[in-house]
Design a protein around this motif. Structure first.
Motif, PDB file in Angstrom:
ATOM      1  N   ASP A   1      58.280  -3.403 152.246  1.00 24.91           N
ATOM      2  CA  ASP A   1      57.739  -4.231 151.164  1.00 24.91           C
ATOM      3  C   ASP A   1      56.303  -3.822 150.864  1.00 24.91           C
ATOM      4  N   TYR A   2      55.588  -3.428 151.897  1.00 23.99           N
ATOM      5  CA  TYR A   2      54.161  -3.149 151.748  1.00 23.99           C
ATOM      6  C   TYR A   2      53.894  -1.790 151.095  1.00 23.99           C
ATOM      7  N   ALA A   3      54.950  -1.044 150.826  1.00 25.16           N
ATOM      8  CA  ALA A   3      54.776   0.171 150.020  1.00 25.16           C
ATOM      9  C   ALA A   3      54.303  -0.189 148.618  1.00 25.16           C
ATOM     10  N   ALA A   4      54.500  -1.444 148.237  1.00 29.16           N
ATOM     11  CA  ALA A   4      54.035  -1.898 146.925  1.00 29.16           C
ATOM     12  C   ALA A   4      52.540  -1.676 146.762  1.00 29.16           C
ATOM     13  N   MET A   5      51.785  -1.760 147.855  1.00 30.49           N
ATOM     14  CA  MET A   5      50.337  -1.562 147.773  1.00 30.49           C
ATOM     15  C   MET A   5      50.018  -0.131 147.365  1.00 30.49           C
TER      16      MET A   5
ATOM     17  N   GLY B   1      40.691  -5.644 153.118  1.00 24.73           N
ATOM     18  CA  GLY B   1      41.442  -6.898 153.179  1.00 24.73           C
ATOM     19  C   GLY B   1      42.939  -6.679 153.096  1.00 24.73           C
ATOM     20  N   ALA B   2      43.363  -5.781 152.190  1.00 20.87           N
ATOM     21  CA  ALA B   2      44.795  -5.498 152.055  1.00 20.87           C
ATOM     22  C   ALA B   2      45.359  -4.902 153.333  1.00 20.87           C
ATOM     23  N   THR B   3      44.602  -4.031 153.982  1.00 19.96           N
ATOM     24  CA  THR B   3      45.058  -3.432 155.242  1.00 19.96           C
ATOM     25  C   THR B   3      45.273  -4.499 156.309  1.00 19.96           C
ATOM     26  N   ILE B   4      44.354  -5.450 156.381  1.00 17.24           N
ATOM     27  CA  ILE B   4      44.477  -6.530 157.368  1.00 17.24           C
ATOM     28  C   ILE B   4      45.692  -7.407 157.066  1.00 17.24           C
ATOM     29  N   VAL B   5      45.892  -7.724 155.787  1.00 13.54           N
ATOM     30  CA  VAL B   5      47.037  -8.559 155.407  1.00 13.54           C
ATOM     31  C   VAL B   5      48.350  -7.848 155.734  1.00 13.54           C
ATOM     32  N   ILE B   6      48.425  -6.562 155.431  1.00 15.21           N
ATOM     33  CA  ILE B   6      49.638  -5.794 155.719  1.00 15.21           C
ATOM     34  C   ILE B   6      49.886  -5.743 157.224  1.00 15.21           C
ATOM     35  N   PHE B   7      48.842  -5.533 157.995  1.00 12.83           N
ATOM     36  CA  PHE B   7      48.975  -5.517 159.451  1.00 12.83           C
ATOM     37  C   PHE B   7      49.522  -6.848 159.960  1.00 12.83           C
TER      38      PHE B   7
END
Length: 307
Positions: A248-252, A274-280
């Protein structure tokens, strides 16, 4: 099972959803969100019907047992879609995508509140970490002390994406209940049908006759959305949910590329961190759910970064 094929279908679906979001964003200055929802839902419904006819599942696949459940899922999901579409006209595509990853974090909380699921320290910690990432993305947009039209629009966009994430998480809770009685195909179809009907309620609020190029973008967005939904549903036939869910996080990645190439949107350091932290945090939750053996495979096909 064919995990490679399942992953390929999932990544393709996420890429198509990203293109769909870009088309909606490109038309945002020309048509209101309610009108965009109408095109997105109506033409996706046509694709879904053709798919079911091809499979010979049209009659059985559209049988609704929990009718009010479909209504509520449609109302909540349509609200999420409309808010997300409105936000796309106010914020960069990668930023909308990153903030939208709040939805899986909220789903964990809502599952405990409304479904009685046991949520222990590990997943709560992951949710907390994810929220920190969301705040890092949001911080530059918390511009309540800046008196400028651009700042006001950006702040409104942030509030719309967060509202969309809340409603998407609530929709997921309804989906988890619906899959106990109804097929996934019925859930997908009746959501598109409900969204199409509900979008017509916004007619008095400024619908316009789109130009040919804008109309074409909206029609293609709907068709792509329908194809993406089918691919997303099909991928779970070839791989377990726990295997394909992290993609799902490929969307980023797709949002970053499309935003830069199409809209000349350069991501900020805060957004990337921030996006990296959320994906993690999201991957932590997926890993933990796999460890716990939570049976959510039927619900996941209906859950995407676009709502």
């Amino acid at each position: 099972m064919n995990p490679v094929r399942g992953i390929a279908l999932k990544v393709t679906a996420i890429a198509l959803f990203s293109v769909m979001a870009a088309l909606i964003k490109a038309s945002a200055d020309s048509v209101p969100p309610g009108e965009a929802v109408f095109f997105r839902s109506l033409f996706a419904m046509f694709v879904i019907v053709v798919w079911l006819m091809h499979r010979g599942d049209l009659q059985s696949g559209l049988k609704a047992y929990n009718k009010m459940g479909h209504v509520w899922r449609g109302v909540i999901g349509t609200t999420a879609m409309a808010m997300n579409f409105a936000a796309l006209g106010m914020l960069p595509l990668p930023e909308v995508t990153a903030i939208g990853f709040t939805a899986p974090l909220l789903t964990v909380i809502f599952a405990a509140m409304f479904l009685g699921e046991t949520v222990r320290a590990f997943r709560l910690s992951a949710v907390g970490i994810g929220m920190v990432g969301v705040m890092i993305v949001l911080w530059p947009r918390l511009t309540i002390f800046q008196d400028s039209p651009e700042a006001t629009v950006a702040t409104l966009g942030v509030m719309l994406v967060l509202g969309s994430a809340v409603f998407r998480a609530l929709a997921q809770i309804h989906i988890r209940q619906l899959v106990q009685t109804d097929q996934t195909s019925a859930i997908v179809f009746y959501f598109s049908l409900t969204a199409t009907c509900l979008s017509l309620l916004t007619l008095p609020f400024g619908w316009v006759v789109p130009t040919w190029d804008v109309a074409l973008m909206l029609i293609v967005a709907g068709l792509i959305g329908g194809v993406a939904q089918i691919l997303l549903t099909s991928c779970y036939r070839f791989a377990p949910a726990s295997v394909v869910a992290p993609f799902d996080y490929a969307a980023m990645l797709f949002a970053l590329v499309i935003g830069y190439v199409w809209f000349e949107e350069v991501p900020t350091a805060a957004m990337l961190v921030g996006a990296t932290i959320v994906i993690f945090a999201g991957i932590m939750i997926i890993w933990r759910e796999r460890q716990l053996g939570l049976k959510r495979g039927k619900a996941r096909p209906n859950v995407t970064p676009q709502g």
